[in-house]
Design an enzyme around this catalytic site. Structure first.
Site, PDB file in Angstrom:
ATOM      1  CD  GLU A 130     -74.475  61.984  22.272  1.00 10.33           C
ATOM      2  OE1 GLU A 130     -74.229  60.689  22.797  1.00 10.33           O
ATOM      3  OE2 GLU A 130     -75.824  61.806  21.369  1.00 10.33           O
ATOM      4  CG  HIS A 176     -69.885  70.945  12.504  1.00  9.84           C
ATOM      5  ND1 HIS A 176     -70.378  71.542  13.851  1.00  9.84           N
ATOM      6  CD2 HIS A 176     -70.570  70.160  12.292  1.00  9.84           C
ATOM      7  CE1 HIS A 176     -71.008  69.999  14.208  1.00  9.84           C
ATOM      8  NE2 HIS A 176     -71.026  69.735  13.316  1.00  9.84           N
ATOM      9  CE1 TYR A 221     -67.422  64.219  14.001  1.00  6.51           C
ATOM     10  CE2 TYR A 221     -69.676  65.663  14.854  1.00  6.51           C
ATOM     11  CZ  TYR A 221     -68.972  64.277  14.835  1.00  6.51           C
ATOM     12  OH  TYR A 221     -69.606  64.117  15.645  1.00  6.51           O
ATOM     13  NE  ARG A 232     -71.638  60.488  13.796  1.00  3.15           N
ATOM     14  CZ  ARG A 232     -72.944  59.723  14.114  1.00  3.15           C
ATOM     15  NH1 ARG A 232     -74.056  60.075  13.126  1.00  3.15           N
ATOM     16  NH2 ARG A 232     -72.552  58.721  14.365  1.00  3.15           N
ATOM     17  CG  ASP A 256     -66.150  63.601  16.902  1.00  5.12           C
ATOM     18  OD1 ASP A 256     -65.286  64.137  17.366  1.00  5.12           O
ATOM     19  OD2 ASP A 256     -66.786  62.922  17.580  1.00  5.12           O
ATOM     20  CD  GLU A 294     -66.237  62.280  20.852  1.00  6.14           C
ATOM     21  OE1 GLU A 294     -66.779  60.870  20.204  1.00  6.14           O
ATOM     22  OE2 GLU A 294     -67.210  62.813  20.385  1.00  6.14           O
ATOM     23  CG  ASP A 309     -71.074  65.556  17.689  1.00  5.78           C
ATOM     24  OD1 ASP A 309     -70.877  65.184  18.904  1.00  5.78           O
ATOM     25  OD2 ASP A 309     -71.250  64.769  16.933  1.00  5.78           O
TER      26      ASP A 309
END
Length: 479
Positions: free
Chosen positions: A83, A329, A283, A285, A79, A7, A81
């Site tokens: 998104e 995660h 990570y 989030r 990433d 990203e 997640d």
């Protein structure tokens, strides 16, 4: 050549170094497409989203398409997640590569990157659908609310499923504040100078009722404050364990960053993103308050090296995740627990890293043991007009017997401190001692209504209600 797409361009150089020759790393710069700006983009009865490339997305896709057509395979490393999964799905749709692999890593370290490449998977359609559902709800709610919100607050704002509920919570709290009627009441405090300065508060419970739990009669408080001597009626001690706070998840990191460092939610996530992209933390989030077994062992090893081996419990500490938590995660942690200082110029990033590292280490330490003490005093004689009732007064305090996790961090950084704290040191008195107050004080007290939300308090409320994380907390709170 194998093409890896991440990203952020900030990750390219590091990942390229880990993968070496035969690989090329490019960046999507985040989302390449979204729902249209000037129309709903979601229609009943199926509510299927209609996507269009953004202006930047068109340029990005054009460049990535040129490179991917030359690659033998494309590896989507967005990433880990919802998104990230959506970005991967959209890239796959527009690039149509000959060979496609989806990989993810929870930290940008060489072992994590190489492990991800060795274990590719398909795009997770369920995770992508979850992102789409959230985006659709955002659009259905926010598209119609954003314009009204912007006009009301006189600034350009967007609202969706989380922000709209946040506004509702703020409105409800404001109404409660305006409707609150304060009650003036009285208390009594006795001050003593021996063996050191301390005080005891009047226990008014025998003089109030369930319907009116406050003393409204100042004359009564004056009588209670007129006592000449008191006797130590009872001294009670009990021990309590204070377990360490869990490692940071996204919401608790945001709260701690606000309370300790003065960063709002957006700022804390931007700094955490920088730390993640530079390979310093996992990570950021995450809703999962637990570490992998490997991370736990690494944390315990570092604690031993720091000389805290005696503060490590026999069994690793674990926590129950929230009801709607994604546990794909780990909790937020340093990628290398032994790295006390990081090579970065941003002072906010350094400070946030220290918060994360110390919290991640402290969470694997033993509980602190606190001695909670209460001294009960009783008037030697009943003041005139109290029908022979002997008023009681309490002095409360606590003593740290064993620090445990408090050896690293004194408090849970994600909790707001209470306004008034009890004295932590109690006088050395024994049962039966007769004491003479050095000062008798009638307290004028007013009940306090609900407070306006601070940003950490609003985040906590949204988390407690299972709503989600707001992206414009600060803007709403400031207004």
């Amino acid at each position: 050549m194998k093409l890896v797409i991440v990203e952020s361009p900030n990750k390219k150089k590091t990942i390229q170094k880990y993968l070496g020759a035969g690989w090329r790393v490019e960046a999507s710069m985040g989302h390449i497409c979204d729902l249209p700006k000037k129309e709903m983009g979601v229609e009943a009865p199926d509510f299927l989203p209609i996507y269009e490339l953004s202006e930047r997305g068109e340029k990005t896709v054009k460049e990535l398409k040129r490179v991917s057509d030359q690659a033998e395979s494309v590896w989507l490393a967005t990433d880990p997640d919802r998104e990230g999964e959506a970005i991967a799905a959209h890239l796959a749709r527009y690039l149509k590569p000959k060979s496609l692999h989806r990989i993810q890593f929870n930290e940008i370290t060489e072992p994590a990157v190489k492990l991800a490449v060795a274990n590719p998977r398909d795009i997770n359609q369920q995770l992508f659908d979850a992102q789409q559902a959230r985006r659709v709800v955002d659009r259905l709610v926010g598209y119609q609310v954003s314009s009204s919100l912007s006009r009301t607050l006189d600034q350009r704002l967007s609202a969706g499923r989380v922000q709209t509920v946040a506004v509702r919570l703020l409105v409800e709290r404001e109404r409660a504040i305006r409707q609150f009627s304060s009650v003036k009441h009285y208390g009594v405090r006795l001050h003593f100078e021996k063996p050191q300065n301390w005080f005891a508060n009047w226990d008014s419970s025998p003089f109030v009722t369930e319907e009116m739990p406050y003393v409204l009669d100042k004359a009564l408080a004056d009588k209670v404050a007129s006592v000449c001597t008191v006797r130590v009626l009872n001294i009670e001690h009990k021990e309590s364990k204070r377990h360490p706070p869990p490692p940071f998840i996204t919401t608790t990191l945001q709260k701690a960053a606000s309370l300790v460092l003065g960063l709002n939610a957006t700022q804390s996530m931007a700094v955490a993103q920088e730390l993640f992209e530079k390979g310093f933390i996992s990570y950021h989030r995450s809703d999962n308050p637990n570490f992998s077994k490997e991370a736990i062992e690494s944390a315990r090893a570092v604690l031993r090296k720091m000389g805290n081996g005696d503060h490590i419990p026999e069994k690793p500490n674990e926590w129950k995740a929230g009801k709607n938590a994604q546990e794909a995660h780990e909790a937020i942690r340093p990628t290398d627990f032994s790295k006390e200082h990081i090579d970065i110029t941003d002072e906010k990033a350094k400070a946030l890293y220290q918060l994360i590292r110390l919290r991640a280490l402290a969470c694997q330490m033993s509980p602190a043991i606190i001695k909670i003490s209460t001294i009960t005093l009783q008037a030697e004689e009943a003041p005139e007009g109290l029908d022979d009732k002997l008023p009681l007064y309490h002095c409360k305090g606590q003593t740290l017997l064993y620090p445990g996790w408090k050896h690293l961090i004194p408090t849970d950084q994600a909790e707001e401190k209470a306004e008034e704290e009890e004295p932590s040191i109690l006088p050395q008195v024994v049962q039966g001692d007769i004491l003479i107050p050095s000062k008798r004080e009638v307290l004028n007290i007013q009940t306090k209504g609900p407070k306006r939300y601070t940003e950490p308090a609003l985040i906590s409320k949204l988390e407690k209600e299972g709503i989600g994380r707001p992206s414009l907390c600060k803007s709403l709170h400031n207004k």
